[in-house]
Motif scaffolding. Structure first.
Motif, mmCIF file in Angstrom:
data_model
loop_
_atom_site.group_PDB
_atom_site.id
_atom_site.type_symbol
_atom_site.label_atom_id
_atom_site.label_comp_id
_atom_site.label_asym_id
_atom_site.label_seq_id
_atom_site.Cartn_x
_atom_site.Cartn_y
_atom_site.Cartn_z
ATOM 1 N N TYR A 57 32.136 -45.472 -8.107
ATOM 2 C CA TYR A 57 32.173 -44.360 -7.151
ATOM 3 C C TYR A 57 30.871 -43.565 -7.282
ATOM 4 N N ILE A 58 30.148 -43.435 -6.182
ATOM 5 C CA ILE A 58 28.869 -42.727 -6.200
ATOM 6 C C ILE A 58 28.889 -41.610 -5.162
ATOM 7 N N ALA A 59 28.626 -40.396 -5.629
ATOM 8 C CA ALA A 59 28.614 -39.228 -4.724
ATOM 9 C C ALA A 59 27.185 -38.769 -4.534
ATOM 10 N N PHE A 60 26.821 -38.437 -3.307
ATOM 11 C CA PHE A 60 25.472 -37.922 -3.082
ATOM 12 C C PHE A 60 25.434 -36.997 -1.888
ATOM 13 N N ILE A 87 32.913 -46.743 -13.080
ATOM 14 C CA ILE A 87 31.544 -46.212 -13.129
ATOM 15 C C ILE A 87 31.441 -45.097 -12.087
ATOM 16 N N VAL A 88 30.888 -43.963 -12.497
ATOM 17 C CA VAL A 88 30.681 -42.868 -11.544
ATOM 18 C C VAL A 88 29.228 -42.389 -11.638
ATOM 19 N N ALA A 89 28.756 -41.794 -10.558
ATOM 20 C CA ALA A 89 27.416 -41.201 -10.547
ATOM 21 C C ALA A 89 27.373 -40.163 -9.442
ATOM 22 N N ALA A 90 26.621 -39.087 -9.681
ATOM 23 C CA ALA A 90 26.468 -38.030 -8.670
ATOM 24 C C ALA A 90 24.990 -37.741 -8.468
ATOM 25 N N ASP A 91 24.601 -37.693 -7.202
ATOM 26 C CA ASP A 91 23.231 -37.348 -6.814
ATOM 27 C C ASP A 91 22.175 -38.210 -7.506
ATOM 28 N N VAL A 92 22.381 -39.534 -7.453
ATOM 29 C CA VAL A 92 21.386 -40.453 -8.025
ATOM 30 C C VAL A 92 20.652 -41.231 -6.920
ATOM 31 N N GLY A 119 25.854 -32.778 -17.629
ATOM 32 C CA GLY A 119 27.209 -33.107 -18.048
ATOM 33 C C GLY A 119 28.377 -32.569 -17.257
ATOM 34 N N PHE A 120 28.131 -31.874 -16.131
ATOM 35 C CA PHE A 120 29.252 -31.204 -15.465
ATOM 36 C C PHE A 120 30.402 -32.155 -15.113
ATOM 37 N N THR A 121 30.107 -33.235 -14.352
ATOM 38 C CA THR A 121 31.188 -34.107 -13.870
ATOM 39 C C THR A 121 31.969 -34.695 -15.034
ATOM 40 N N GLY A 122 31.246 -35.209 -16.020
ATOM 41 C CA GLY A 122 31.911 -35.863 -17.148
ATOM 42 C C GLY A 122 32.792 -34.923 -17.946
ATOM 43 N N HIS A 130 31.385 -31.841 -6.309
ATOM 44 C CA HIS A 130 32.180 -32.551 -5.305
ATOM 45 C C HIS A 130 32.882 -33.763 -5.932
ATOM 46 N N LEU A 131 32.131 -34.515 -6.748
ATOM 47 C CA LEU A 131 32.702 -35.697 -7.410
ATOM 48 C C LEU A 131 33.800 -35.278 -8.387
ATOM 49 N N ALA A 132 33.582 -34.167 -9.094
ATOM 50 C CA ALA A 132 34.602 -33.675 -10.038
ATOM 51 C C ALA A 132 35.875 -33.266 -9.297
ATOM 52 N N GLU A 133 35.728 -32.602 -8.141
ATOM 53 C CA GLU A 133 36.915 -32.239 -7.339
ATOM 54 C C GLU A 133 37.692 -33.486 -6.927
ATOM 55 N N TRP A 134 36.952 -34.505 -6.479
ATOM 56 C CA TRP A 134 37.612 -35.753 -6.066
ATOM 57 C C TRP A 134 38.317 -36.389 -7.264
ATOM 58 N N ALA A 135 37.664 -36.380 -8.431
ATOM 59 C CA ALA A 135 38.244 -36.984 -9.642
ATOM 60 C C ALA A 135 39.534 -36.263 -10.049
ATOM 61 N N ILE A 136 39.520 -34.932 -9.969
ATOM 62 C CA ILE A 136 40.704 -34.162 -10.370
ATOM 63 C C ILE A 136 41.879 -34.484 -9.438
ATOM 64 N N GLU A 137 41.570 -34.681 -8.156
ATOM 65 C CA GLU A 137 42.621 -35.033 -7.190
ATOM 66 C C GLU A 137 43.075 -36.495 -7.350
ATOM 67 N N ASN A 138 42.223 -37.322 -7.940
ATOM 68 C CA ASN A 138 42.528 -38.753 -8.103
ATOM 69 C C ASN A 138 42.468 -39.152 -9.578
ATOM 70 N N SER A 139 43.128 -38.343 -10.422
ATOM 71 C CA SER A 139 42.986 -38.531 -11.874
ATOM 72 C C SER A 139 43.506 -39.888 -12.350
ATOM 73 N N ALA A 140 44.412 -40.515 -11.579
ATOM 74 C CA ALA A 140 44.951 -41.827 -11.989
ATOM 75 C C ALA A 140 43.844 -42.881 -12.096
ATOM 76 N N VAL A 141 42.771 -42.715 -11.328
ATOM 77 C CA VAL A 141 41.635 -43.656 -11.381
ATOM 78 C C VAL A 141 41.038 -43.678 -12.797
ATOM 79 N N PHE A 142 41.116 -42.546 -13.504
ATOM 80 C CA PHE A 142 40.429 -42.399 -14.795
ATOM 81 C C PHE A 142 41.359 -42.468 -15.998
ATOM 82 N N ARG A 143 42.652 -42.238 -15.758
ATOM 83 C CA ARG A 143 43.583 -42.104 -16.886
ATOM 84 C C ARG A 143 43.592 -43.349 -17.772
ATOM 85 N N ASN A 144 43.361 -43.114 -19.068
ATOM 86 C CA ASN A 144 43.415 -44.163 -20.082
ATOM 87 C C ASN A 144 42.430 -45.309 -19.833
#
Length: 338
Positions: free
Chosen positions: A287-290, A252-257, A163-166, A138-152
Motif C-alpha cells: 500500500y503506497i500513499a502519496f 509493505i507500506v510507504a507514504a510520500d515516496v 516515523g509517524f505512520t509506523g 492519511h496512510l495512518a488514518e486508513w491503517a487505523i480504519e483497516n487494522s485487520a490488514v496489519f494485525r499479527n
C-alpha cells in the motif's frame, strides 16, 4: 458543551502545531462577544500551552509565541479585563531561546498520542525526511480504519522518515513486527529517537549503525514487548534480493515516496526484486500513499508499474478523519500486486 468542544478543537490543532490560520478563530470571537468572561480563554490555555504534553514536548518557541499573541489579540478585542495568565505565559515564552527542533503531538482515537521530534525547517541536513508529510497522516488514518490488514503480521515501511505512520500503526493495529526503513543517516537517527520517545524498545541488533539518544536521556516507559520493532537502512537502488528476503514482510507500506522520477524508478526496481523471490510464500500486500503534486510524476509511476508487470488499484477514500490538516490534502492510496 460548545465551549468545551471549541477548546478541544484548539487543542488538537495546537498540539500537532498546525498552521494558525486553520484554527477556529471566528467561533472563538463569536463566543467571546456573547460571553465575555475569561473562562473560555483559560480553558483554551489549559488545553494548549499549559497541557502536560505541551509542557513536556513543546511546539517551536516561535509557534507558541505567535499562537499566544493571536489569543491575546482576540481577548483584547472584547475590551475585557486583562487576563494575567495570558501575559504570564507570553513572558515565559519571550525568555526562551529559539530551537532548531520542535515537537508535534498527534492524538489517537485510543487516547494515546504519537509524539514526534521534528526539524523546524522543511529541508534540513539536505533531506526532506525530518518533517511529517500529509500522506503519512492519511496512510495512518486508513491503517487505523483497516487494522485487520496489519494485525499479527510483519510490516515493512519504506521511507519511514521520522516515523509517524509506523508509530501510529504500532500503537493501534497490533502488528507482530514492524520494520522501519530509510536511507539518510540523519533521518535514521531521528527515527530511532522518535520510536524510543513513544515508549517502544528496538530489537538490539538493528540499531548498531545508528547513533542513538544522547547519553543521560531516558526513554519513555516501555510498551509491551510486542510488536518487535526494527530500524533498517535500505538503499532502494542497491538493496539485494537476499536482503529483502531476510526481511520477510507480509505487508509493505510507504507514504510520500513518489515525488521524483529518479526515486520512482528505484522504488519500482525494488518492488520488482520483491516480486521475483516468492516461490514458496505469498507475496506481500503493498500500500503506497502519496500526495498528487505533479500528475506527470504520478503517471510515470503507474507507467513504470505497468512496464514491470506490477498490478495496481486505487483504494477507496476512508471515512474517518482523525488528524487535522492545514489544507485537505489530495492524497491517493494505491494497492500494488507484486
Amino acid at each position: 458543551m460548545a465551549e468545551a468542544e471549541l477548546g478541544l478543537r484548539f487543542q488538537r490543532r495546537f498540539l500537532a502545531a498546525r498552521q494558525l490560520r486553520s484554527f477556529p478563530w471566528p467561533e472563538l470571537e463569536q463566543n467571546l462577544r456573547t460571553a465575555p468572561d475569561s473562562s473560555l480563554l483559560v480553558d483554551i490555555l489549559q488545553k494548549t500551552l499549559l497541557h502536560p504534553l505541551c509542557v513536556k514536548y513543546p511546539p517551536s518557541t516561535k509557534y507558541r509565541r505567535c499562537f499566544l499573541t493571536e489569543l491575546i489579540k482576540k481577548h483584547e478585542s472584547t475590551a475585557a479585563e486583562p487576563l494575567d495568565e495570558l501575559y504570564d505565559a507570553l513572558a515565559d515564552i519571550l525568555n526562551e531561546e529559539e530551537s532548531t527542533r520542535c515537537y508535534k503531538n498527534y492524538l489517537l482515537p485510543t487516547g494515546e498520542c504519537v509524539t514526534l521530534s521534528e526539524s523546524v525547517a522543511i529541508i534540513s541536513g539536505g533531506t526532506t525526511g525530518l518533517v511529517t508529510w500529509d500522506a503519512a497522516l492519511h496512510l495512518a488514518e486508513w491503517a487505523i480504519e483497516n487494522s485487520a490488514v496489519f494485525r499479527n503480521r510483519t510490516v515493512l515501511e519504506l521511507g519511514s522518515g521520522i516515523g509517524f505512520t509506523g508509530i501510529a500503526v504500532c500503537k493501534t493495529c497490533d502488528p507482530k513486527a514492524y520494520i522501519f526503513s530509510d536511507y539518510h543517516p540523519c533521518v535514521l537517527k531521528q527515527l530511532t529517537e522518535n520510536i524510543r520517545l513513544n515508549g517502544f524498545v528496538l530489537e538490539p541488533e538493528t540499531t548498531r549503525h545508528i547513533q542513538t539518544q544522547p547519553r543521560g536521556q531516558k526513554a519513555e516507559a516501555t510498551n509491551s514487548p510486542n510488536p518487535k520493532l526494527r530500524v533498517a537502512e535500505l538503499d532502494w537502488g542497491s538493496v539485494t534480493e537476499k536482503r529483502l528476503l531476510d526481511l520477510q514482510p507480509d505487508v509493505i507500506v510507504a507514504a510520500d515516496v513518489v515525488y521524483d522520477p529518479e526515486i520512482t524508478l528505484a522504488l519500482t526496481g525494488m518492488l520488482q526484486k520483491l516480486s521475483t523471490f516468492r516461490a514458496d510464500r505469498k507475496p506481500p500486500e503493498v500500500y503506497i500513499a502519496f500526495t498528487v503534486r505533479n500528475p506527470d510524476t504520478y503517471q510515470l509511476f503507474q507507467a513504470e508499474l505497468d512496464k514491470v508487470g506490477i498490478g495496481w488499484q486505487i483504494i477507496p477514500a476512508h471515512s474517518n478523519s482523525i488528524f487535522v490538516y492545514d489544507v485537505q490534502p489530495n492524497v491517493t492510496i494505491l494497492q500494488l500486486f507484486i
